[in-house]
Write an enzyme that holds these catalytic residues in place. Structure first.
Site, mmCIF file in Angstrom:
data_model
loop_
_atom_site.group_PDB
_atom_site.id
_atom_site.type_symbol
_atom_site.label_atom_id
_atom_site.label_comp_id
_atom_site.label_asym_id
_atom_site.label_seq_id
_atom_site.Cartn_x
_atom_site.Cartn_y
_atom_site.Cartn_z
ATOM 1 N N PHE A 135 1.150 -0.833 0.237
ATOM 2 C CA PHE A 135 0.043 0.003 -0.252
ATOM 3 C C PHE A 135 0.829 1.190 0.150
ATOM 4 O O PHE A 135 1.796 1.405 1.077
ATOM 5 C CB PHE A 135 -1.051 0.429 1.157
ATOM 6 N N ASP A 220 9.762 3.176 1.341
ATOM 7 C CA ASP A 220 8.936 3.798 2.126
ATOM 8 C C ASP A 220 8.233 3.641 3.282
ATOM 9 O O ASP A 220 7.941 2.506 3.834
ATOM 10 C CB ASP A 220 7.289 3.287 0.643
ATOM 11 N N LYS A 249 2.695 10.598 7.999
ATOM 12 C CA LYS A 249 2.261 9.509 9.486
ATOM 13 C C LYS A 249 2.971 10.806 11.010
ATOM 14 O O LYS A 249 2.750 11.703 10.948
ATOM 15 C CB LYS A 249 1.907 8.481 9.344
#
Length: 398
Positions: A135, A220, A249
């Protein structure tokens, strides 16, 4: 009608329903606790999906954002600001990045991935390799790298040239990397894929294969970075150095911010003036928040704390000796408790009724990504409640 029911009805009348009906209407928080608009308290073990690194209402973050809001909230990128320069320097320092490395600031993880896609295109090649189960976001470029068919298929055709290979399979990766490959993009731990870790050997193989092919290795670290695994970045635990990494985040502790970090002068020079940009990227408010997060992680010894809390959680979960719990995977405070049956959604629903916020990341796995400041006693509240939650969940399926 309760305050929650009233606000959820208003939500459904006024907001796009891309998230479905929310589970709660939250009003305020403190540390790892949050309260809804009806005064009910919950232990937040999801942390905004690994975003609220310092928990809720942390005094250092509140002070930094308040101070910066009173000074300067936004300037265009015709100019810079002190917090922007300081945060870039700080990220490069904790990443151990070599001289000539650089940071591009944006506003989210998906935007950071979009920047990484453009960086990859600057190699002159168009092939990108991602992993099954990955994702990387939902914007159109990032969505091409995301693997889940339900997310991708309504919006095809997507960015061409993207190939997904089996996760953790070195032979498959070796077969896929070639002269058309611009980049290999991997999560050190697949978060939305179920908190499924890579191995150091897999990441080292990816590093060797991309180097040999003249392609970029992009990691990532949107979910794994900023102390989440007990190191500043998960790549440091694997002993590899990527060509670039994406962040978001936890970097802002709840204030929206993202970043693409390039390692070394050759990669940093691949995007030049006018080739990318962001109106709000690197704004002083978000950068002040990022500095507060990094400074607090260091000053409060949170990397060591995360490692200790992760070990404590693993020992307690396995110590239950419950046959319905098959294990726990992940690193630091990014964990999934795995179950012997498809009970995760029911466990999360009953957990919410019991004052626990949990994430059923897959039918048989419960994701935990609590604030890095969570305590052992708070984690124990979840572990002690888990058998009872499983009793309720399994009873429903009989």
């Amino acid at each position: 009608m309760s305050a929650t029911d009233d606000l959820l009805a208003r939500y459904e009348r006024s907001l796009m329903q891309v998230f479905g009906r929310p589970q709660l209407v939250l009003e305020h928080g403190d540390g790892a606790w949050v309260w809804d608009v009806d005064g009910r308290r919950y232990l937040d073990l999801v942390g905004g999906i690994a975003v609220n690194a310092l928990g809720h209402n942390h005094p250092a973050l509140v002070a930094a954002v308040s101070k910066q809001a009173g000074q300067l909230v936004h300037v265009s990128n015709f100019y810079t600001s002190v917090p922007q320069v300081q945060l870039a320097e700080r990220i490069l320092a904790v990443a151990g990045a070599p001289e000539g490395s650089a940071v591009f600031f944006c506003n989210s993880g998906a935007e950071a991935i979009e920047a990484a896609v453009k960086l990859a295109r600057r190699t002159g090649r168009t092939g990108i390799i991602a992993a099954e189960g990955a994702f990387h976001g939902r914007t159109t470029g990032a969505l091409a790298l995301t693997h889940k068919a339900a997310y991708r298929e309504p919006f095809e055709p997507l960015l061409p040239g993207v190939v997904h290979v089996p996760w953790g399979d070195v032979a498959a990766l070796e077969a896929a990397v070639g002269p058309a490959t611009s980049a290999v993009v991997l999560e050190p731990i697949q978060g939305e894929g179920g908190v499924v870790p890579s191995t150091p050997e897999y990441l080292r193989a990816a590093r060797a294969l991309t180097t040999e092919a003249g392609a970029l290795l992009v990691l990532d670290e949107i979910q794994t970075g900023v102390g989440r695994t007990g190191a500043w970045f998960a790549f440091q635990q694997a002993g590899v150095v990527p060509d670039a990494m994406t962040l978001a985040k936890g970097l802002g502790g709840g204030v929206p911010i993202g970043a693409l970090v390039t390692f070394g002068p050759d990669v940093s020079a691949m995007l030049g003036a006018g080739q990318h940009g962001s109106t709000f990227g690197g704004n002083p408010l978000a950068c002040a928040a990022g500095l507060a997060v990094l400074d607090t992680i260091e000053s409060e010894g949170l990397l060591e704390h995360v490692r200790a809390m992760g070990e404590h959680l693993g020992e307690r979960v396995l110590g239950l000796g419950d046959a319905r719990v098959t294990g726990i995977r992940g690193s630091g405070l990014l964990r999934a408790v795995t179950l012997a049956g498809p009970w995760a959604a029911a466990v999360a629903a009953h957990g919410r009724e019991a004052g626990l916020i949990l994430n059923p990341v897959s039918p048989d796995a419960i994701r935990l990504a609590p604030p890095l400041v969570v305590t052992a006693d708070q984690l124990d509240l979840f572990v002690d409640a888990l058998p009872g939650l499983l009793d309720l969940a399994t009873e429903e399926t009989r």
